[in-house]
Design a protein around this motif. Structure first.
Motif, PDB file in Angstrom:
ATOM      1  N   THR A   1      10.769   3.858   8.114  1.00 34.04           N
ATOM      2  CA  THR A   1      10.583   4.252   6.718  1.00 34.04           C
ATOM      3  C   THR A   1      11.940   4.368   6.030  1.00 34.04           C
ATOM      4  O   THR A   1      12.964   4.625   6.667  1.00 34.04           O
ATOM      5  CB  THR A   1       9.846   5.600   6.595  1.00 34.04           C
ATOM      6  N   SER A   2      11.927   4.171   4.727  1.00 34.47           N
ATOM      7  CA  SER A   2      13.144   4.292   3.926  1.00 34.47           C
ATOM      8  C   SER A   2      12.754   4.534   2.478  1.00 34.47           C
ATOM      9  O   SER A   2      11.704   4.074   2.022  1.00 34.47           O
ATOM     10  CB  SER A   2      13.987   3.018   4.036  1.00 34.47           C
ATOM     11  N   ASP A   3      13.581   5.278   1.750  1.00 32.67           N
ATOM     12  CA  ASP A   3      13.370   5.460   0.318  1.00 32.67           C
ATOM     13  C   ASP A   3      13.897   4.277  -0.483  1.00 32.67           C
ATOM     14  O   ASP A   3      13.654   4.180  -1.682  1.00 32.67           O
ATOM     15  CB  ASP A   3      14.047   6.746  -0.167  1.00 32.67           C
ATOM     16  N   GLY A   4      14.645   3.397   0.164  1.00 31.81           N
ATOM     17  CA  GLY A   4      15.160   2.222  -0.527  1.00 31.81           C
ATOM     18  C   GLY A   4      14.080   1.176  -0.720  1.00 31.81           C
ATOM     19  O   GLY A   4      13.370   0.815   0.221  1.00 31.81           O
ATOM     20  N   THR A   5      13.930   0.701  -1.950  1.00 28.05           N
ATOM     21  CA  THR A   5      12.893  -0.283  -2.261  1.00 28.05           C
ATOM     22  C   THR A   5      13.458  -1.582  -2.823  1.00 28.05           C
ATOM     23  O   THR A   5      12.700  -2.476  -3.169  1.00 28.05           O
ATOM     24  CB  THR A   5      11.897   0.293  -3.287  1.00 28.05           C
TER      25      THR A   5
ATOM     26  N   THR B   1      18.229  -2.986   0.544  1.00 27.52           N
ATOM     27  CA  THR B   1      17.734  -2.214   1.684  1.00 27.52           C
ATOM     28  C   THR B   1      17.125  -3.143   2.710  1.00 27.52           C
ATOM     29  O   THR B   1      16.172  -3.871   2.414  1.00 27.52           O
ATOM     30  CB  THR B   1      16.673  -1.195   1.222  1.00 27.52           C
TER      31      THR B   1
ATOM     32  N   GLY C   1      13.631  -4.089   1.740  1.00 26.03           N
ATOM     33  CA  GLY C   1      13.009  -2.969   1.069  1.00 26.03           C
ATOM     34  C   GLY C   1      12.066  -3.348  -0.053  1.00 26.03           C
ATOM     35  O   GLY C   1      11.201  -2.551  -0.423  1.00 26.03           O
TER      36      GLY C   1
END
Length: 221
Positions: free
Chosen positions: A89-93, A97, A114
């Motif tokens: 998971t990552s907050d980068g979209t 990313t 991302g």
């Protein structure tokens, strides 16, 4: 740390140093990862990075291996109903990313970005497509065993057989290409009520067939 078993590398009589590490080592006569007292787990001092089989962790978790025929990491979930393996998971979209990179000889061969784009093969850069497959030689980019199917529409597909391609929509084979003793391109394979229409720049019906009545028109609907 309150209410916790606390292990620290703090030395009261020494100046604080980011290079002070915490290590767990094992003693062995020889190993591809190092002989004698070889570090098996290292926590470096600057960021708290954890290294497995390495003394120089460069990421929050760094796993190193130098073994032939063995995996550097194994994730094994024995649950038979919802045995999930790995989640990233990552907050980068955005395009900057990379959720997942797989490299071989320092070349990225698989990338998940991302923004949801996926690249397989030569993926140094990804074009404006959700999936990019690019080989670096004469190999086929995609190999299909049977068919490519439209999502949510199981009777619409491109189907493959030995020396044969069929274009199917709504369960009807509109076009069939076949290489055999007599090579054939068949339109309306199966003799169904499927008409053929060939349009021109200024004429809507250069050629038109009426399959239900076995008729052919030229320049007429």
């Amino acid at each position: 740390l309150a209410n916790a078993l606390f292990i620290d590398t703090f030395c009261p009589n020494s100046q604080a140093s980011n290079s002070r590490r915490f290590q767990i080592a094992t003693d062995c006569s020889s190993s591809s990862d190092g002989p004698n007292h070889s570090a098996r787990l290292t926590i470096e001092g600057g960021h708290g990075y954890v290294g497995l089989h390495t003394t120089a962790a460069t990421s929050p978790l760094h796993v190193y291996s130098n073994e032939s025929g063995n995996y550097a990491a194994l994730i094994d979930n024995d649950n038979g109903s919802s045995g999930h393996g790995l989640k990233v998971t990552s907050d980068g979209t955005g395009t900057g990313t990379n959720l997942l990179d797989v490299e071989a000889a320092s070349t990225t061969v698989f990338r998940v970005r991302g923004d949801g784009r996926v690249g397989i093969g030569k993926v140094a850069s990804l074009p404006a497509a959700v999936l990019t497959v690019s080989s670096s030689n004469t190999d086929g980019d995609i190999a299909i065993a049977h068919k490519i199917q439209h999502i949510g529409d199981s009777d619409t597909s491109i189907e493959f057989a030995d020396d044969e391609i069929s274009l199917v929509a709504g369960g009807r084979t509109f076009i069939k290409i076949e290489e055999s003793s007599t090579d054939k391109l068949t339109i309306n394979n199966g003799g169904l009520d499927i008409d053929l229409k060939v349009s021109g720049e200024n004429l809507a019906n250069l050629i038109r067939t009426d399959a239900a009545n076995d008729r052919v028109a030229i320049g007429h609907s």
